[in-house]
Design an enzyme around this catalytic site. Structure first.
Site, PDB file in Angstrom:
ATOM      1  N   ASP A  44      14.861  -4.335 -41.733  1.00 56.32           N
ATOM      2  CA  ASP A  44      14.892  -3.722 -40.397  1.00 56.32           C
ATOM      3  C   ASP A  44      14.974  -2.201 -40.519  1.00 56.32           C
ATOM      4  O   ASP A  44      14.913  -1.486 -39.519  1.00 56.32           O
ATOM      5  CB  ASP A  44      16.010  -4.308 -39.519  1.00 56.32           C
ATOM      6  CG  ASP A  44      17.408  -4.055 -40.074  1.00 56.32           C
ATOM      7  OD1 ASP A  44      17.525  -3.531 -41.204  1.00 56.32           O
ATOM      8  OD2 ASP A  44      18.388  -4.406 -39.381  1.00 56.32           O
ATOM      9  N   SER A  45      15.047  -1.702 -41.765  1.00 57.49           N
ATOM     10  CA  SER A  45      14.905  -0.259 -42.007  1.00 57.49           C
ATOM     11  C   SER A  45      13.553   0.229 -41.497  1.00 57.49           C
ATOM     12  O   SER A  45      13.348   1.434 -41.332  1.00 57.49           O
ATOM     13  CB  SER A  45      15.051   0.053 -43.502  1.00 57.49           C
ATOM     14  OG  SER A  45      14.219  -0.799 -44.284  1.00 57.49           O
ATOM     15  N   ASP A  83      14.194  -9.641 -42.456  1.00 55.17           N
ATOM     16  CA  ASP A  83      15.543  -9.180 -42.105  1.00 55.17           C
ATOM     17  C   ASP A  83      15.809  -9.455 -40.629  1.00 55.17           C
ATOM     18  O   ASP A  83      15.160  -8.856 -39.755  1.00 55.17           O
ATOM     19  CB  ASP A  83      15.559  -7.655 -42.358  1.00 55.17           C
ATOM     20  CG  ASP A  83      16.913  -7.133 -42.732  1.00 55.17           C
ATOM     21  OD1 ASP A  83      17.857  -7.926 -42.844  1.00 55.17           O
ATOM     22  OD2 ASP A  83      17.012  -5.896 -42.927  1.00 55.17           O
ATOM     23  N   LYS A 113      17.185 -12.611 -44.276  1.00 58.83           N
ATOM     24  CA  LYS A 113      18.405 -11.905 -44.681  1.00 58.83           C
ATOM     25  C   LYS A 113      19.208 -11.633 -43.423  1.00 58.83           C
ATOM     26  O   LYS A 113      18.636 -11.373 -42.363  1.00 58.83           O
ATOM     27  CB  LYS A 113      18.066 -10.588 -45.389  1.00 58.83           C
ATOM     28  CG  LYS A 113      19.304  -9.763 -45.765  1.00 58.83           C
ATOM     29  CD  LYS A 113      18.980  -8.622 -46.698  1.00 58.83           C
ATOM     30  CE  LYS A 113      18.555  -7.352 -46.009  1.00 58.83           C
ATOM     31  NZ  LYS A 113      19.526  -6.787 -45.059  1.00 58.83           N
ATOM     32  N   GLU A 115      23.215  -9.771 -42.134  1.00 57.30           N
ATOM     33  CA  GLU A 115      24.368  -8.957 -42.528  1.00 57.30           C
ATOM     34  C   GLU A 115      25.676  -9.654 -42.152  1.00 57.30           C
ATOM     35  O   GLU A 115      25.774 -10.253 -41.079  1.00 57.30           O
ATOM     36  CB  GLU A 115      24.291  -7.582 -41.848  1.00 57.30           C
ATOM     37  CG  GLU A 115      23.081  -6.783 -42.274  1.00 57.30           C
ATOM     38  CD  GLU A 115      22.997  -5.398 -41.631  1.00 57.30           C
ATOM     39  OE1 GLU A 115      23.942  -4.993 -40.909  1.00 57.30           O
ATOM     40  OE2 GLU A 115      21.987  -4.718 -41.855  1.00 57.30           O
ATOM     41  N   GLU A 182      25.531  -3.265 -50.565  1.00 51.02           N
ATOM     42  CA  GLU A 182      25.075  -1.904 -50.231  1.00 51.02           C
ATOM     43  C   GLU A 182      26.250  -0.931 -50.220  1.00 51.02           C
ATOM     44  O   GLU A 182      27.274  -1.186 -49.575  1.00 51.02           O
ATOM     45  CB  GLU A 182      24.360  -1.900 -48.865  1.00 51.02           C
ATOM     46  CG  GLU A 182      23.892  -0.500 -48.474  1.00 51.02           C
ATOM     47  CD  GLU A 182      22.881  -0.455 -47.342  1.00 51.02           C
ATOM     48  OE1 GLU A 182      22.417  -1.510 -46.878  1.00 51.02           O
ATOM     49  OE2 GLU A 182      22.557   0.682 -46.927  1.00 51.02           O
TER      50      GLU A 182
END
Ligand code: KIV
Length: 276
Positions: A44-45, A83, A113, A115, A182
């Site tokens: 999602d960057s 993501d 993925k 978080e 991270e």
């Protein structure tokens, strides 16, 4: 043949370092895949490096699916991880299942993925039970940037370090096939890597992780707004692009481009006909 999650897990057992890179479009995914990267993350960057948002928070499911489809068309060998964006897997397990399924069915990627640690463990378990491989992501979790009060190293106090270890363990127990660490101090990521049987993939987490992930724009020198300390520029494509574009502008202005060889011929008789 496309890489499987089993092969990624085996790489840890065999002591083979794992490389993951982000990609967001067909051409880059093709290059990254052909260069031999086994894991591609449609992160999602992309909200920041492709779409110009200030953070990853505004990224939507539709935007992610659009980019995942392009990457899937470009990469034939790598395992592609999509993501899940902000709040698409935390409101309810049903939401998480629906959105993860959309990535796999509509987007065509092989894993998702998300978080979080202990707080998302039940969700991870259900998604995996439904047949979708999950990669965890702990430490600095950019979707929680407003709670974390900035892009800071995580796990520095004894309590925070213990929490991260617990999060990593919870993800492993829930069935995640790997976990991104991270911005975690080197000794802590080493400890977590030793305690887990699934691979750890580090970004700003040092050399002891089982693998590394980088944002492709950072490593190629394509994104100048913000260069994180943990990124290494293997090329300066931003400078190369600016130089090439400036030369193009100058050549169009002075008539050097296009040259004769860039054009197409036509039979003289056609022109003679037109001139009559
Ligand atoms: O979105 C992303 O690119 C990521 C990586 C930094 C791990 O989550």
């Amino acid at each position: 043949m496309r890489i499987t999650v089993g092969q990624i897990r085996d790489m840890k057992q065999k002591g083979q370092k794992i490389t993951m890179l982000t990609a967001y479009d067909y051409s880059t995914a093709k290059l990254v895949d052909e260069a031999g990267v086994p894991l591609i993350l449609v992160g999602d960057s992309l909200g920041m490096v492709m779409l110009g948002y200030e953070s990853t928070i505004p990224v939507t499911m539709d935007e992610m699916v659009h980019h995942i489809k392009a990457v899937v068309r470009g990469a034939r060998n790598a395992l592609i991880v999509g993501d899940l964006p902000f709040m698409t897997y935390t409101v309810s397990v049903e939401d998480a299942l629906r959105n993860a399924a959309r990535f796999i069915q509509e987007g065509g990627c092989q894993a998702v993925k998300l978080e979080g640690g202990v707080n998302v463990a039940d969700t991870v378990r259900r998604v995996v039970e439904c047949g979708i491989p999950v990669m965890g992501h702990i430490g600095l979790t950019p979707q929680s940037i407003n709670v974390l009060s900035g892009y800071k190293v995580q796990g520095r106090s004894p309590e925070a370090a213990a929490r991260l270890l617990k999060d990593a363990k919870a993800l492993e127990e829930a069935g995640a096939f790997s976990v991104v660490l991270e911005s975690v101090p080197i000794p802590l990521s080493k400890l977590i890597t030793e305690k887990l049987t699934i691979p750890t993939i580090g970004i700003g987490a040092g050399m002891h992780c089982d693998g590394q992930v980088q944002v492709v724009h950072d490593m190629l020198g394509l994104f100048a707004d913000f260069i994180p300390r943990h990124a290494k520029q293997y090329a300066r494509l931003g400078d190369t692009i600016k130089q090439a574009v400036a030369t193009y502008v100058a050549e169009v202005r002075d008539g050097t481009f296009p040259a004769e060889k860039n054009g197409y011929a036509i039979d003289e008789s056609v022109l003679r006909e037109l001139a009559r």
